[in-house]
Design a protein around this motif. Structure first.
Motif, PDB file in Angstrom:
ATOM      1  N   ALA A  92       8.117  50.290  26.567  1.00  0.00           N
ATOM      2  CA  ALA A  92       8.333  49.170  27.768  1.00  0.00           C
ATOM      3  C   ALA A  92       9.192  48.877  28.562  1.00  0.00           C
ATOM      4  O   ALA A  92       8.843  48.890  29.920  1.00  0.00           O
ATOM      5  CB  ALA A  92       7.923  47.438  26.742  1.00  0.00           C
ATOM      6  N   LYS A  93      11.112  49.511  28.340  1.00  0.00           N
ATOM      7  CA  LYS A  93      12.040  48.925  29.372  1.00  0.00           C
ATOM      8  C   LYS A  93      11.397  50.541  29.966  1.00  0.00           C
ATOM      9  O   LYS A  93      12.396  50.573  30.711  1.00  0.00           O
ATOM     10  CB  LYS A  93      13.349  49.414  27.860  1.00  0.00           C
ATOM     11  N   ALA A  94      11.316  51.685  29.622  1.00  0.00           N
ATOM     12  CA  ALA A  94      11.079  52.927  29.891  1.00  0.00           C
ATOM     13  C   ALA A  94      10.168  53.057  30.648  1.00  0.00           C
ATOM     14  O   ALA A  94      10.146  53.487  31.999  1.00  0.00           O
ATOM     15  CB  ALA A  94      11.082  54.234  28.939  1.00  0.00           C
ATOM     16  N   SER A  95       8.889  52.310  30.320  1.00  0.00           N
ATOM     17  CA  SER A  95       8.197  51.713  31.974  1.00  0.00           C
ATOM     18  C   SER A  95       8.607  50.900  33.148  1.00  0.00           C
ATOM     19  O   SER A  95       8.346  51.506  33.964  1.00  0.00           O
ATOM     20  CB  SER A  95       7.023  51.594  31.319  1.00  0.00           C
ATOM     21  N   GLU A  96       9.158  50.457  32.658  1.00  0.00           N
ATOM     22  CA  GLU A  96      10.297  49.213  33.322  1.00  0.00           C
ATOM     23  C   GLU A  96      10.883  50.097  34.392  1.00  0.00           C
ATOM     24  O   GLU A  96      10.610  49.925  35.717  1.00  0.00           O
ATOM     25  CB  GLU A  96      10.350  47.976  32.741  1.00  0.00           C
ATOM     26  N   ASP A  97      11.489  50.988  33.502  1.00  0.00           N
ATOM     27  CA  ASP A  97      12.698  51.612  34.533  1.00  0.00           C
ATOM     28  C   ASP A  97      11.966  52.895  35.119  1.00  0.00           C
ATOM     29  O   ASP A  97      12.203  53.444  36.329  1.00  0.00           O
ATOM     30  CB  ASP A  97      13.313  52.051  33.419  1.00  0.00           C
ATOM     31  N   ALA A  98      10.621  53.395  34.963  1.00  0.00           N
ATOM     32  CA  ALA A  98      10.043  54.473  35.427  1.00  0.00           C
ATOM     33  C   ALA A  98       9.845  54.179  36.873  1.00  0.00           C
ATOM     34  O   ALA A  98       9.595  54.424  37.969  1.00  0.00           O
ATOM     35  CB  ALA A  98       9.228  55.017  35.044  1.00  0.00           C
ATOM     36  N   SER A 116      16.854  55.179  21.884  1.00  0.00           N
ATOM     37  CA  SER A 116      16.355  55.426  23.023  1.00  0.00           C
ATOM     38  C   SER A 116      15.128  56.665  22.946  1.00  0.00           C
ATOM     39  O   SER A 116      14.908  57.023  22.732  1.00  0.00           O
ATOM     40  CB  SER A 116      17.784  57.061  24.052  1.00  0.00           C
ATOM     41  N   ILE A 117      14.402  56.500  24.695  1.00  0.00           N
ATOM     42  CA  ILE A 117      13.527  57.576  24.736  1.00  0.00           C
ATOM     43  C   ILE A 117      12.890  56.986  26.282  1.00  0.00           C
ATOM     44  O   ILE A 117      13.306  56.303  27.052  1.00  0.00           O
ATOM     45  CB  ILE A 117      12.319  56.580  23.907  1.00  0.00           C
ATOM     46  N   THR A 118      12.084  58.538  26.745  1.00  0.00           N
ATOM     47  CA  THR A 118      12.204  58.806  27.854  1.00  0.00           C
ATOM     48  C   THR A 118      10.344  58.802  28.255  1.00  0.00           C
ATOM     49  O   THR A 118      10.178  59.651  27.107  1.00  0.00           O
ATOM     50  CB  THR A 118      12.543  60.038  28.192  1.00  0.00           C
ATOM     51  N   LEU A 119      10.671  58.173  29.506  1.00  0.00           N
ATOM     52  CA  LEU A 119       8.796  58.403  29.737  1.00  0.00           C
ATOM     53  C   LEU A 119       8.649  58.948  31.375  1.00  0.00           C
ATOM     54  O   LEU A 119       9.015  58.223  32.043  1.00  0.00           O
ATOM     55  CB  LEU A 119       7.706  56.699  29.712  1.00  0.00           C
ATOM     56  N   LYS A 120       7.962  60.182  31.131  1.00  0.00           N
ATOM     57  CA  LYS A 120       7.767  60.788  32.548  1.00  0.00           C
ATOM     58  C   LYS A 120       6.754  60.066  33.101  1.00  0.00           C
ATOM     59  O   LYS A 120       4.896  60.532  32.069  1.00  0.00           O
ATOM     60  CB  LYS A 120       7.731  61.979  32.363  1.00  0.00           C
ATOM     61  N   THR A 150      14.714  49.473   9.345  1.00  0.00           N
ATOM     62  CA  THR A 150      12.950  49.286   8.662  1.00  0.00           C
ATOM     63  C   THR A 150      11.872  49.010   9.847  1.00  0.00           C
ATOM     64  O   THR A 150      10.851  49.201   9.604  1.00  0.00           O
ATOM     65  CB  THR A 150      13.312  48.977   7.749  1.00  0.00           C
ATOM     66  N   ARG A 151      12.428  48.523  11.325  1.00  0.00           N
ATOM     67  CA  ARG A 151      11.339  48.649  12.050  1.00  0.00           C
ATOM     68  C   ARG A 151      11.386  48.770  13.133  1.00  0.00           C
ATOM     69  O   ARG A 151      11.557  48.523  14.368  1.00  0.00           O
ATOM     70  CB  ARG A 151      11.687  46.978  12.229  1.00  0.00           C
ATOM     71  N   LEU A 152      11.208  50.238  12.731  1.00  0.00           N
ATOM     72  CA  LEU A 152      11.555  51.632  14.303  1.00  0.00           C
ATOM     73  C   LEU A 152      10.186  51.381  15.047  1.00  0.00           C
ATOM     74  O   LEU A 152       9.854  51.793  16.089  1.00  0.00           O
ATOM     75  CB  LEU A 152      11.184  53.108  13.246  1.00  0.00           C
ATOM     76  N   ASN A 153       8.522  51.348  14.288  1.00  0.00           N
ATOM     77  CA  ASN A 153       7.785  50.563  15.244  1.00  0.00           C
ATOM     78  C   ASN A 153       7.739  50.198  15.937  1.00  0.00           C
ATOM     79  O   ASN A 153       7.277  50.457  16.964  1.00  0.00           O
ATOM     80  CB  ASN A 153       6.285  50.323  14.331  1.00  0.00           C
ATOM     81  N   GLU A 154       8.299  48.600  15.640  1.00  0.00           N
ATOM     82  CA  GLU A 154       8.513  47.397  16.811  1.00  0.00           C
ATOM     83  C   GLU A 154       9.855  47.915  18.068  1.00  0.00           C
ATOM     84  O   GLU A 154       9.736  47.731  19.472  1.00  0.00           O
ATOM     85  CB  GLU A 154       8.918  46.245  16.221  1.00  0.00           C
ATOM     86  N   LEU A 155      11.371  49.058  17.317  1.00  0.00           N
ATOM     87  CA  LEU A 155      11.568  49.287  18.187  1.00  0.00           C
ATOM     88  C   LEU A 155      11.132  49.904  19.002  1.00  0.00           C
ATOM     89  O   LEU A 155      11.172  50.504  20.851  1.00  0.00           O
ATOM     90  CB  LEU A 155      12.661  49.732  17.528  1.00  0.00           C
ATOM     91  N   LYS A 156      10.668  50.913  18.896  1.00  0.00           N
ATOM     92  CA  LYS A 156       9.810  52.329  19.998  1.00  0.00           C
ATOM     93  C   LYS A 156       8.783  51.532  21.086  1.00  0.00           C
ATOM     94  O   LYS A 156       8.721  51.780  22.203  1.00  0.00           O
ATOM     95  CB  LYS A 156       9.236  53.092  19.257  1.00  0.00           C
ATOM     96  N   ILE A 157       8.041  50.328  20.429  1.00  0.00           N
ATOM     97  CA  ILE A 157       7.556  49.848  21.439  1.00  0.00           C
ATOM     98  C   ILE A 157       7.866  49.349  22.626  1.00  0.00           C
ATOM     99  O   ILE A 157       7.717  48.728  24.024  1.00  0.00           O
ATOM    100  CB  ILE A 157       6.668  49.450  20.280  1.00  0.00           C
ATOM    101  N   ASP A 158       8.941  48.771  21.720  1.00  0.00           N
ATOM    102  CA  ASP A 158      10.253  48.076  23.240  1.00  0.00           C
ATOM    103  C   ASP A 158      10.796  49.161  24.495  1.00  0.00           C
ATOM    104  O   ASP A 158      11.444  48.510  24.505  1.00  0.00           O
ATOM    105  CB  ASP A 158      11.230  47.278  22.455  1.00  0.00           C
ATOM    106  N   LEU A 159      11.415  50.393  23.373  1.00  0.00           N
ATOM    107  CA  LEU A 159      11.757  51.636  24.332  1.00  0.00           C
ATOM    108  C   LEU A 159      11.030  51.626  25.101  1.00  0.00           C
ATOM    109  O   LEU A 159      11.038  52.328  26.686  1.00  0.00           O
ATOM    110  CB  LEU A 159      12.228  52.616  23.136  1.00  0.00           C
TER     111      LEU A 159
END
Length: 243
Positions: free
Chosen positions: A174-180, A233-237, A163-172
């Motif tokens: 941030a992780k994808a941005s840091e990884d990039a 999971s989510i990717t960020l180019k 039920t907290r998908l929006n919070e999960l997306k924001i967290d992901l």
């Protein structure tokens, strides 16, 4: 003498002009150089909502009697769910659907000669939605007990949601941005340069799969509902300017 001075001044002006143009070109060329990377953000999580559903039917030649039998089944199912600790607020009973049944009859040559009415099929459905996952999981395994009461119930496998998908997306993100950024910094360092600001960032597809499963990713985004334990999971180019 004046002609010599004028020639020297003109020559210096040409040299300075060429130097300015050359450096301006180099700056422009350098400023357009980019480092493109794709960052990945992943997170394991546990579903916090379970949905179980089932359907039940009655057959009869008389619509009124078939409907009365179905309503008795509905009442028995609701009482059963209550006895298992499921509150009325977590139970949804749908409207009844009615289907007329016919049987085709053919002659010895295979030609249809009649379409005989054989009765009605009435179908109802029940849905349980709850955050008490353990209780509903247990219920979904024991629901066949209703068969002993003569209720023809078709049970579906439980579905699991978060039920907290929006919070999960924001967290992901941030992780994808840091990884990039880490990937881009590594490329820049190994190339003898440094990393500038972000020129462009494009979010990829959001995926939810079963944890430790070999589930395939989907172009439009997988959304697993069959596993209680999941991986998102989510990717960020990201295109960075190179300095």
């Amino acid at each position: 003498m004046k002609n010599s001075i004028s020639a020297i001044v003109i020559a210096l002006a040409v040299v300075v002009g060429l130097w300015i143009v050359s450096n301006a070109y180099k700056y422009k060329f350098k400023s357009t150089e980019t480092i493109s990377v794709t960052g990945l953000g992943e997170k394991d999580f546990t579903s916090d909502l379970i949905v179980w559903s089932g359907s039940f039917s009655r057959y009869g030649y008389e619509l009124k009697s078939a409907y009365a039998s179905l309503k008795q089944d509905e009442s028995a199912i609701k009482s059963y769910l209550n006895s298992k600790g499921i509150a009325d607020s977590n139970i949804v009973l749908s409207a009844v659907t009615t289907t007329k049944n016919y049987q085709r009859k053919y002659d010895k040559d295979g030609v249809e000669i009649s379409n005989e009415f054989t009765g009605y099929t009435l179908t109802g459905s029940v849905r349980v939605e709850s955050k008490d996952i353990n209780r509903v999981e247990k219920l979904s395994r024991e629901i066949t007990e209703l068969l002993e009461k003569g209720i023809e119930l078709n049970s579906n496998p439980p579905e699991y949601y978060y039920t907290r998908l929006n919070e999960l997306k924001i967290d992901l993100l941030a992780k994808a941005s840091e990884d990039a950024k880490t990937r881009a910094e590594t490329i820049a360092k190994n190339s003898g340069g440094s990393l500038g600001g972000i020129k462009k960032a494009t979010m990829g597809v959001f995926q939810i799969t079963g944890k430790n499963s070999n589930e395939d990713y989907s172009y439009g985004g997988a959304f697993n509902t069959s596993n209680r334990e999941k991986t998102a999971s989510i990717t960020l180019k990201v295109d960075y300017l190179a300095e």
